[in-house]
Design an enzyme around this catalytic site. Structure first.
Site, PDB file in Angstrom:
ATOM      1  N   ASN A 172       0.850  -1.247   0.048  1.00 44.28           N
ATOM      2  CA  ASN A 172      -0.189  -0.072  -0.121  1.00 44.28           C
ATOM      3  C   ASN A 172       0.900   1.222  -0.061  1.00 44.28           C
ATOM      4  OD1 ASN A 172      -1.787  -1.915   1.850  1.00 44.28           O
ATOM      5  ND2 ASN A 172      -3.246  -0.603   0.867  1.00 44.28           N
ATOM      6  N   GLY A 222      -4.243   7.762   6.821  1.00 40.46           N
ATOM      7  CA  GLY A 222      -4.313   9.173   6.942  1.00 40.46           C
ATOM      8  C   GLY A 222      -5.779   9.693   6.886  1.00 40.46           C
ATOM      9  N   GLY A 234      -8.431   4.563  10.990  1.00 49.76           N
ATOM     10  CA  GLY A 234      -8.211   3.473  12.015  1.00 49.76           C
ATOM     11  C   GLY A 234      -7.241   2.544  11.137  1.00 49.76           C
ATOM     12  N   SER A 272      -3.799   2.727  10.877  1.00 51.00           N
ATOM     13  CA  SER A 272      -2.446   2.595  11.727  1.00 51.00           C
ATOM     14  C   SER A 272      -2.819   1.287  12.608  1.00 51.00           C
ATOM     15  CB  SER A 272      -1.825   3.526  12.305  1.00 51.00           C
ATOM     16  OG  SER A 272      -2.490   4.014  13.305  1.00 51.00           O
ATOM     17  N   ASP A 275      -9.040   3.142  18.713  1.00 54.34           N
ATOM     18  CA  ASP A 275      -8.817   2.506  17.322  1.00 54.34           C
ATOM     19  C   ASP A 275      -8.206   1.191  17.410  1.00 54.34           C
ATOM     20  OD1 ASP A 275      -9.436   5.243  16.445  1.00 54.34           O
ATOM     21  OD2 ASP A 275      -7.986   5.401  15.185  1.00 54.34           O
TER      22      ASP A 275
END
Length: 397
Positions: free
Chosen positions: A55, A140, A144, A146, A204
């Protein structure tokens, strides 16, 4: 090394109600998004540790001998989470060549992987392995991504290190860990999130671990046992924003007009609580049109409140106009000021209406997906239960 080939996934998250108000001690409802991050862990005999993150165009590998030098001392057990080891973080930053405060996505993802890998294997023999991660979530965008990554890392590495057993039985396609094991996954994922975000709320990674819906109030996170799966459109306006600046703006408004803004926050709190009550009713009695009417009204009221707080944006207004013209109801999700919005779809909403709405939103320059909220948290998969196009990417490296 107990795991030879291992697939795991975790969901993204959206805030259903309560964004911004949660900072001021009000209830927020966070829900899992059925857009997931998938990880494949493969044990190898190469004497290397490799991580592939297609990604973000990141493909890295290290010799085990290089990594062993970072672990000169070690204490603690894999099945207990230590406090974040600042010394190990400092060494890793030096090792990957990022000593300044600002980290790009690639460096943060690398840092959190190496930290979890060395923390979980550092007291014994370092195994050689290859990890490949692919996400359906945009990075970004406040969805959620990350945390889903950190949850996948924690689950896969805990299993590989023997701290928890893989839950999948031979005849199963997907399986979940038990409560105690999920708590361990969640606490290690939170370490990964701390490396990436510094001071995260923990919402998250909790949504990524447990899935479904969580009630967040004054730092306490309570997973709600059952929630209905709701169809939504998720729209990314692609308008960049700073959460920090938006949060500060709301705080200024509250300080300037307390008698106006405090009732707004109380009202948002009541929206979250009303929504929670309706959703729990929907799991234990036949779902009616009236349930959806209330959910739609709550979405509209909350969107107006968020505009009053000053976190709206013309792109989000456009999203609300386009969907309302089709009889659908939308609100921003997350920090606002751009970013993402969610649109509720009723079970009976015609697929042609959905298609034309998605097309119109794309014509505005937005990204738009039909997905659902309230799906499962961290899961182990057999290869057969991973979507074909994702499996192809994971097995490519």
């Amino acid at each position: 090394m107990q795991v030879t080939d291992f697939y795991v996934s975790a969901p993204g998250k959206a805030i259903l109600h309560g964004e911004h108000a949660v900072v001021h001690g009000k209830v927020a409802l966070a829900v899992s998004l059925n857009l997931r991050t998938y990880l494949r862990l493969k044990a190898t005999t190469s004497g290397k540790v490799c991580i592939n993150l297609p990604n973000i165009d990141t493909f890295l590998s290290w010799d085990l001998s290089q990594l062993k030098q970072l672990v000169t001392y070690f204490h603690g057990k894999r099945d207990e989470v230590q406090r974040l080891d600042a010394e190990l973080v400092r060494r890793l930053r030096e090792f990957i060549g990022v000593t300044n405060g600002n980290l790009d996505t690639c460096s943060m993802a690398t840092l959190s992987f190496l930290y979890l890998y060395l923390s979980l294997f550092g007291s014994g023999e370092l195994p050689s392995l290859t990890l490949t991660v692919w996400s359906e979530l945009p990075t970004g965008a406040g969805l959620g991504s990350s945390a889903a990554y950190s949850v996948c890392l924690a689950a896969a590495l805990l299993c590989a290190s023997g701290a928890i057993p893989p839950p999948l039985k031979e005849w199963e396609h997907t399986a979940r860990w038990c409560q105690e094991e999920l708590e361990l996954i969640n606490s290690w994922a939170f370490q990964g999130e701390m490396i990436i975000h510094g001071n995260p709320s923990g919402v998250d990674n909790a949504v990524g671990t447990w899935g479904g819906m969580l009630r967040f109030l004054a730092g306490k996170i309570i997973p709600l046992s059952r929630v209905p799966l709701l169809r939504i459109l998720l729209t990314n306006t692609k308008v960049p924003r700073s959460t920090k600046v938006l949060v500060a703006g709301v705080k200024d408004k509250i300080n300037k007009f307390p008698s106006i803004m405090v009732p707004v926050l109380d009202s948002v709190d009541a929206i979250s609580c009303t929504c929670e009550k309706v959703l729990s009713e929907m799991t234990c009695e036949p779902i009616t049109g009236e349930h959806y009417n209330i959910l739609e009204e709550l979405i509209d009221i909350n969107q107006h409140h968020l505009n009053v707080m000053g976190v709206g944006h013309p792109a989000l207004d456009r999203l609300c106009q386009v969907t309302l013209a089709k009889g659908l109801h939308s609100k921003l999700t997350g920090a606002g000021g751009g970013g993402c919005g969610i649109t509720l779809l009723r079970p009976e909403t015609d697929s042609l209406i959905v298609q034309s709405t998605v097309q119109e939103l794309k014509d505005c320059g937005f990204d738009c997906w039909e997905t659902s909220i309230g799906g499962p948290g961290a899961q182990q998969h057999s290869a057969i239960s991973v979507k074909e196009e994702i499996l192809e990417i994971l097995n490519h490296y």
